[in-house]
Motif scaffolding. Structure first.
Motif, PDB file in Angstrom:
ATOM      1  N   ARG A   1     -32.021  12.003 -12.002  1.00  0.00           N
ATOM      2  CA  ARG A   1     -33.149  11.371 -12.708  1.00  0.00           C
ATOM      3  C   ARG A   1     -34.479  11.585 -11.991  1.00  0.00           C
ATOM      4  O   ARG A   1     -35.514  11.691 -12.621  1.00  0.00           O
ATOM      5  N   GLU A   2     -34.451  11.641 -10.676  1.00  0.00           N
ATOM      6  CA  GLU A   2     -35.679  11.829  -9.908  1.00  0.00           C
ATOM      7  C   GLU A   2     -36.086  13.295  -9.789  1.00  0.00           C
ATOM      8  O   GLU A   2     -37.266  13.597  -9.681  1.00  0.00           O
ATOM      9  N   ARG A   3     -35.095  14.193  -9.811  1.00  0.00           N
ATOM     10  CA  ARG A   3     -35.398  15.600  -9.532  1.00  0.00           C
ATOM     11  C   ARG A   3     -35.040  16.530 -10.691  1.00  0.00           C
ATOM     12  O   ARG A   3     -34.859  17.730 -10.496  1.00  0.00           O
ATOM     13  N   TYR A   4     -34.939  16.009 -11.929  1.00  0.00           N
ATOM     14  CA  TYR A   4     -34.518  16.819 -13.071  1.00  0.00           C
ATOM     15  C   TYR A   4     -35.358  18.078 -13.297  1.00  0.00           C
ATOM     16  O   TYR A   4     -34.826  19.063 -13.798  1.00  0.00           O
ATOM     17  N   PRO A   5     -36.646  18.121 -12.939  1.00  0.00           N
ATOM     18  CA  PRO A   5     -37.385  19.366 -13.178  1.00  0.00           C
ATOM     19  C   PRO A   5     -36.974  20.507 -12.234  1.00  0.00           C
ATOM     20  O   PRO A   5     -37.247  21.670 -12.504  1.00  0.00           O
ATOM     21  N   GLU A   6     -36.292  20.150 -11.160  1.00  0.00           N
ATOM     22  CA  GLU A   6     -35.885  21.152 -10.174  1.00  0.00           C
ATOM     23  C   GLU A   6     -34.585  21.831 -10.608  1.00  0.00           C
ATOM     24  O   GLU A   6     -33.807  21.259 -11.362  1.00  0.00           O
ATOM     25  N   PRO A   7     -34.348  23.028 -10.102  1.00  0.00           N
ATOM     26  CA  PRO A   7     -33.059  23.669 -10.396  1.00  0.00           C
ATOM     27  C   PRO A   7     -31.951  22.998  -9.578  1.00  0.00           C
ATOM     28  O   PRO A   7     -31.801  23.257  -8.396  1.00  0.00           O
ATOM     29  N   LEU A   8     -31.219  22.095 -10.194  1.00  0.00           N
ATOM     30  CA  LEU A   8     -30.151  21.356  -9.521  1.00  0.00           C
ATOM     31  C   LEU A   8     -28.803  21.976  -9.877  1.00  0.00           C
ATOM     32  O   LEU A   8     -28.368  21.900 -11.014  1.00  0.00           O
ATOM     33  N   SER A   9     -28.155  22.544  -8.896  1.00  0.00           N
ATOM     34  CA  SER A   9     -26.848  23.152  -9.132  1.00  0.00           C
ATOM     35  C   SER A   9     -25.740  22.167  -8.755  1.00  0.00           C
ATOM     36  O   SER A   9     -25.973  21.195  -8.029  1.00  0.00           O
ATOM     37  N   LEU A  10     -24.558  22.448  -9.258  1.00  0.00           N
ATOM     38  CA  LEU A  10     -23.389  21.654  -8.888  1.00  0.00           C
ATOM     39  C   LEU A  10     -23.204  21.700  -7.374  1.00  0.00           C
ATOM     40  O   LEU A  10     -22.927  20.671  -6.746  1.00  0.00           O
ATOM     41  N   ASP A  11     -23.370  22.869  -6.789  1.00  0.00           N
ATOM     42  CA  ASP A  11     -23.236  23.012  -5.337  1.00  0.00           C
ATOM     43  C   ASP A  11     -24.214  22.104  -4.601  1.00  0.00           C
ATOM     44  O   ASP A  11     -23.841  21.420  -3.644  1.00  0.00           O
ATOM     45  N   ALA A  12     -25.473  22.081  -5.050  1.00  0.00           N
ATOM     46  CA  ALA A  12     -26.495  21.268  -4.381  1.00  0.00           C
ATOM     47  C   ALA A  12     -26.188  19.782  -4.515  1.00  0.00           C
ATOM     48  O   ALA A  12     -26.331  19.023  -3.555  1.00  0.00           O
ATOM     49  N   LEU A  13     -25.779  19.345  -5.705  1.00  0.00           N
ATOM     50  CA  LEU A  13     -25.453  17.934  -5.896  1.00  0.00           C
ATOM     51  C   LEU A  13     -24.253  17.519  -5.051  1.00  0.00           C
ATOM     52  O   LEU A  13     -24.251  16.448  -4.446  1.00  0.00           O
TER      53      LEU A  13
ATOM     54  N   ARG B   1     -15.236  11.766 -14.360  1.00  0.00           N
ATOM     55  CA  ARG B   1     -14.385  10.601 -14.630  1.00  0.00           C
ATOM     56  C   ARG B   1     -15.235   9.342 -14.798  1.00  0.00           C
ATOM     57  O   ARG B   1     -15.017   8.552 -15.709  1.00  0.00           O
ATOM     58  N   VAL B   2     -16.244   9.174 -13.957  1.00  0.00           N
ATOM     59  CA  VAL B   2     -17.066   7.959 -13.990  1.00  0.00           C
ATOM     60  C   VAL B   2     -18.043   7.960 -15.168  1.00  0.00           C
ATOM     61  O   VAL B   2     -18.214   6.943 -15.834  1.00  0.00           O
ATOM     62  N   THR B   3     -18.672   9.093 -15.438  1.00  0.00           N
ATOM     63  CA  THR B   3     -19.717   9.129 -16.478  1.00  0.00           C
ATOM     64  C   THR B   3     -19.215   9.605 -17.837  1.00  0.00           C
ATOM     65  O   THR B   3     -19.860   9.353 -18.851  1.00  0.00           O
ATOM     66  N   GLY B   4     -18.105  10.326 -17.851  1.00  0.00           N
ATOM     67  CA  GLY B   4     -17.599  10.872 -19.107  1.00  0.00           C
ATOM     68  C   GLY B   4     -18.168  12.231 -19.463  1.00  0.00           C
ATOM     69  O   GLY B   4     -17.803  12.812 -20.482  1.00  0.00           O
ATOM     70  N   VAL B   5     -19.093  12.736 -18.652  1.00  0.00           N
ATOM     71  CA  VAL B   5     -19.678  14.066 -18.865  1.00  0.00           C
ATOM     72  C   VAL B   5     -19.813  14.774 -17.528  1.00  0.00           C
ATOM     73  O   VAL B   5     -19.799  14.145 -16.468  1.00  0.00           O
ATOM     74  N   THR B   6     -19.975  16.082 -17.591  1.00  0.00           N
ATOM     75  CA  THR B   6     -20.171  16.852 -16.368  1.00  0.00           C
ATOM     76  C   THR B   6     -21.595  16.629 -15.837  1.00  0.00           C
ATOM     77  O   THR B   6     -22.484  16.216 -16.597  1.00  0.00           O
ATOM     78  N   PRO B   7     -21.828  16.913 -14.571  1.00  0.00           N
ATOM     79  CA  PRO B   7     -23.192  16.795 -14.035  1.00  0.00           C
ATOM     80  C   PRO B   7     -24.189  17.681 -14.796  1.00  0.00           C
ATOM     81  O   PRO B   7     -25.328  17.273 -15.022  1.00  0.00           O
ATOM     82  N   GLY B   8     -23.759  18.850 -15.209  1.00  0.00           N
ATOM     83  CA  GLY B   8     -24.637  19.745 -15.964  1.00  0.00           C
ATOM     84  C   GLY B   8     -25.050  19.150 -17.303  1.00  0.00           C
ATOM     85  O   GLY B   8     -26.215  19.218 -17.699  1.00  0.00           O
ATOM     86  N   ARG B   9     -24.102  18.548 -18.000  1.00  0.00           N
ATOM     87  CA  ARG B   9     -24.429  17.900 -19.286  1.00  0.00           C
ATOM     88  C   ARG B   9     -25.316  16.687 -19.071  1.00  0.00           C
ATOM     89  O   ARG B   9     -26.208  16.408 -19.869  1.00  0.00           O
ATOM     90  N   PHE B  10     -25.078  15.956 -17.995  1.00  0.00           N
ATOM     91  CA  PHE B  10     -25.921  14.797 -17.690  1.00  0.00           C
ATOM     92  C   PHE B  10     -27.347  15.252 -17.402  1.00  0.00           C
ATOM     93  O   PHE B  10     -28.312  14.667 -17.917  1.00  0.00           O
ATOM     94  N   LEU B  11     -27.494  16.306 -16.612  1.00  0.00           N
ATOM     95  CA  LEU B  11     -28.811  16.856 -16.301  1.00  0.00           C
ATOM     96  C   LEU B  11     -29.520  17.305 -17.579  1.00  0.00           C
ATOM     97  O   LEU B  11     -30.701  17.023 -17.778  1.00  0.00           O
ATOM     98  N   THR B  12     -28.799  17.979 -18.450  1.00  0.00           N
ATOM     99  CA  THR B  12     -29.379  18.412 -19.725  1.00  0.00           C
ATOM    100  C   THR B  12     -29.852  17.220 -20.539  1.00  0.00           C
ATOM    101  O   THR B  12     -30.946  17.245 -21.115  1.00  0.00           O
ATOM    102  N   ALA B  13     -29.056  16.167 -20.595  1.00  0.00           N
ATOM    103  CA  ALA B  13     -29.430  14.973 -21.357  1.00  0.00           C
ATOM    104  C   ALA B  13     -30.703  14.331 -20.794  1.00  0.00           C
ATOM    105  O   ALA B  13     -31.592  13.927 -21.553  1.00  0.00           O
ATOM    106  N   VAL B  14     -30.800  14.254 -19.483  1.00  0.00           N
ATOM    107  CA  VAL B  14     -31.993  13.686 -18.850  1.00  0.00           C
ATOM    108  C   VAL B  14     -33.212  14.550 -19.164  1.00  0.00           C
ATOM    109  O   VAL B  14     -34.280  14.037 -19.529  1.00  0.00           O
ATOM    110  N   ARG B  15     -33.055  15.853 -19.061  1.00  0.00           N
ATOM    111  CA  ARG B  15     -34.172  16.761 -19.354  1.00  0.00           C
ATOM    112  C   ARG B  15     -34.615  16.659 -20.813  1.00  0.00           C
ATOM    113  O   ARG B  15     -35.808  16.627 -21.104  1.00  0.00           O
ATOM    114  N   LEU B  16     -33.667  16.599 -21.725  1.00  0.00           N
ATOM    115  CA  LEU B  16     -34.025  16.525 -23.145  1.00  0.00           C
ATOM    116  C   LEU B  16     -34.626  15.173 -23.498  1.00  0.00           C
ATOM    117  O   LEU B  16     -35.530  15.100 -24.345  1.00  0.00           O
TER     118      LEU B  16
END
Length: 126
Positions: A13-25, A42-57
């Motif tokens: 949420r704080e760094r969504y404009p940056e290129p955040l990779s799975l490796d970096a997270l 398991r906790v969120t129900g979506v992958t980190p990539g999908r979560f990042l996309t949702a925040v960006r959109l």
């Protein structure tokens, strides 16, 4: 392990404009990327990539409705390096291209009647 996900969500949420990779997270959480992916999903129900996309959109939708920035500027502000990729993803997930979303949302907002005023708030009759 939920603290790991909370930290990752805050980071996204704080760094969504940056290129955040799975490796970096995962590295930021100090766990393997495979473990991080499993726990986050398991906790969120979506992958980190999908979560990042949702925040960006979500931020892109906010900018479309609250600024006069063009789509290219908005796509760059929310972390997309390609306006075409941003437009394609936005259209796929929102159901409308960004410009059409802006047009329809603003038209709907302008067409919504003002709420009725209460009797105490109405100006006195002459």
């Amino acid at each position: 392990m939920e603290h790991l996900v909370r930290h990752a969500v805050t980071t996204i949420r704080e760094r969504y404009p940056e290129p955040l990779s799975l490796d970096a997270l995962a590295q930021n959480a100090m766990v393997s990327k495979y473990h991080f992916l499993r726990v986050f999903s398991r906790v969120t129900g979506v992958t980190p990539g999908r979560f990042l996309t949702a925040v960006r959109l979500q931020e892109a939708k906010r900018l479309l409705l609250s600024t006069s920035l063009n789509v290219a500027d908005i796509s760059a502000r929310v972390g997309y390096s390609s306006t075409g990729s941003f437009t394609r993803r936005f259209t796929e997930l929102v159901g409308l291209p960004p410009t059409r979303y802006r047009q329809l949302s603003l038209a709907a907002r302008d067409a919504t009647p003002a709420p009725p005023r209460c009797g105490r708030c109405a100006p006195p009759a002459r």
